[in-house]
Design an enzyme around this catalytic site. Structure first.
Site, PDB file in Angstrom:
ATOM      1  CG  HIS A 147      -1.962   1.094   1.160  1.00  0.00           C
ATOM      2  ND1 HIS A 147      -2.971   1.110   0.216  1.00  0.00           N
ATOM      3  CD2 HIS A 147      -2.150   2.203   1.923  1.00  0.00           C
ATOM      4  CE1 HIS A 147      -3.736   2.174   0.410  1.00  0.00           C
ATOM      5  NE2 HIS A 147      -3.255   2.860   1.431  1.00  0.00           N
ATOM      6  CE1 TYR A 156      -5.941  10.791  -3.326  1.00  0.00           C
ATOM      7  CE2 TYR A 156      -5.461   8.539  -2.625  1.00  0.00           C
ATOM      8  CZ  TYR A 156      -5.401   9.905  -2.406  1.00  0.00           C
ATOM      9  OH  TYR A 156      -4.798  10.386  -1.267  1.00  0.00           O
ATOM     10  CG  HIS A 182      -5.638   1.688   7.036  1.00  0.00           C
ATOM     11  ND1 HIS A 182      -4.292   1.827   7.300  1.00  0.00           N
ATOM     12  CD2 HIS A 182      -5.921   2.566   6.032  1.00  0.00           C
ATOM     13  CE1 HIS A 182      -3.783   2.738   6.506  1.00  0.00           C
ATOM     14  NE2 HIS A 182      -4.737   3.198   5.712  1.00  0.00           N
ATOM     15  CG  ASP A 211      -1.003   4.594   4.159  1.00  0.00           C
ATOM     16  OD1 ASP A 211      -1.285   5.200   3.122  1.00  0.00           O
ATOM     17  OD2 ASP A 211      -1.763   4.559   5.132  1.00  0.00           O
TER      18      ASP A 211
END
Length: 472
Positions: free
Chosen positions: A59, A148, A294, A345
């Site tokens: 991630h 995104y 998560h 992340d």
């Protein structure tokens, strides 16, 4: 090099460490593994130290690397982004410095938006290339990029509607690592809310339009295409099935931010009368190719749903602690059947060994007991299970037929000197850090040799320049 022979001084073979292992590579894959080879045969590449399979960063948000060191201390973030909070955001918590400074995940997110606003395909490529090179230096051979930022500011598509995604794919190639581009559907700022001014460049308008654009992306030798639902607050319930169907038809990985914050759970209950996990289950999002990222604030029913459907869990402990998210029920999830993977992340730290270590140490703090996972189990989360979560099932193992992705840790640093070589998994997880990575091999090609990146000559300078360009 995609063909050649390596001699590994010590190799972790999934259950134990073997001294003197020869790995033969052909076509970027492991053609043979021979053990009990006490000395390097003539002409082979020598990897001294402990070699493990290449690490999988399941991630990533590459542009978050520009935030490192700016808002991690808490308190009031710099710049004008703190002057407002997006519609539907919960009230800000108060800092602990006596000054009443706003300090929460939601405030951090506003600063993150201010960086996203400045990204262009060129600047994103530069930052991602440097970030992925940092990952290679940390022994990471595959990254799952949860992508995104699709369009220009304001939401206008680029001439190439996938210009930003293509920049990331190119950046990974130039940094020498594999990528799974998890193209992310992001349509709303909250339940029933339109995207705010920052989020318009994330949105395709509808899931159908997202699917049309995402279908234009093509896989390459180093790149696979997956999908993501940003979160249940960002994709209306009626459109979740469109994203799930797109991934199912392609047998592609599907990831989703899930219950990272209690505010999301509360809003989902208000809007739909159920938890986010239950909502995803109702719309066909869960399953063995899906990974929840998560999975922090779950009910017992949520845990059973995720485990029973074989949905994976990607824990990101260094980000979860940096953002004060909480500690997710990773032990319970794995016991119920949810495979575990790990990610960096927001890149507060890029160190998969630290992520593995932190998952165990978090549980120790919460439960006041030790030994929730063996070191070997934690390494599997960082290697084979992480690659599987990204659709690279053939990676993450040192065995015949697997991709020839290798990470070698030095055993003579101030952190790793002392333990017996046979305790390799324990040394890797509980002593070593990314700074101990000596070699990184991807598809049989040396990407990091003796601690230096072979494709990006000065990674710190590249990072500094890319981040500075976004601060100007």
């Amino acid at each position: 090099m995609t063909k050649g022979t390596y001699w590994l001084e010590h190799a972790w073979l999934g259950t134990h460490v073997e001294p003197g292992v020869v790995v033969e590579v052909a076509g970027g894959r492991i053609a043979a593994v021979r053990t009990a080879v006490s000395a390097p045969p003539p002409g082979v590449e020598v990897l001294r130290g402990l070699t493990i399979p290449g690490l999988a960063n399941s991630h990533s948000h590459a542009f978050h690397r520009a935030l490192r060191g700016t808002v991690q201390a808490g308190g009031t973030p710099p710049g004008p982004a703190n002057a407002h909070c997006h519609a539907g955001t919960p009230p800000l918590s108060r800092g602990q410095d006596g000054g009443g400074a706003p300090d929460s995940f939601w405030t951090w997110r506003e600063v993150m938006y201010s960086v996203a606003d400045k990204l262009t395909p060129d600047s994103y490529h530069s930052l991602a290339r440097a970030t992925y090179a940092e990952m290679a230096l940390a022994g990471i051979t595959s990254v799952g990029e949860f992508h995104y930022v699709h369009h220009a500011p304001g939401g206008t598509p680029y001439a190439d509607p996938n210009a930003m995604g293509e920049a990331l794919i190119a950046a990974a190639a130039e940094a020498g690592i594999r990528i799974t581009l998890l193209d992310t559907c992001y349509l709303s700022s909250g339940f029933g809310e339109e995207p705010n001014s920052h989020q318009r460049r994330f949105s395709d308008g509808t899931a159908e339009a997202w699917a049309e654009r995402s279908s234009l992306l093509k896989e390459r030798d180093h790149a696979r295409i997956g999908a993501a639902v940003h979160s249940v607050r960002a994709v209306p319930a009626a459109q979740l099935a469109t994203v799930a169907r797109w991934a199912q038809e392609r047998r592609a990985p599907l990831h989703v931010h899930l219950s990272e914050q209690t505010a999301e759970n509360d809003a989902c209950q208000d809007a739909h009368g159920c938890t986010p996990t239950q909502l995803l289950a109702e719309h066909g999002v869960l399953g063995p190719r899906t990974t929840g990222v998560h999975n922090t604030h779950l009910t017992d029913e949520d845990i059973a749903l995720l485990g029973g459907t074989g949905t994976g869990t990607c824990m990101c402990p260094t980000t979860e602690r940096d953002l004060a998210d909480g500690i997710g029920p990773a032990v319970a999830l794995q016991r119920q059947g949810s495979p575990l993977s790990l990610g960096s992340d927001s890149h507060a730290v890029i160190d998969l060994l630290e992520e593995a270590r932190a998952m165990e140490l978090n549980e120790r703090l919460r439960t006041r007991t030790r030994g929730h996972w063996t070191a070997a189990a934690l390494l599997r989360a960082a290697t084979a299970d992480g690659h599987a979560a990204l659709g690279w099932d053939e990676a993450g193992r040192i065995e015949q037929g697997a991709l020839a992705d290798l990470t070698t840790l030095a055993l003579d640093t101030v952190r790793t000197a002392g333990p017996l070589p046979g305790l390799g998994a324990e040394t890797a997880v509980f002593a070593a850090t990314a700074a101990d990575v000596r070699h990184t091999v991807v598809g049989g090609r040396h990407v990091v040799r003796d601690g230096a990146h072979t494709l990006v000559p000065d990674v710190p300078q590249a990072l500094a320049a890319a981040v500075a360009a976004l601060r100007d």
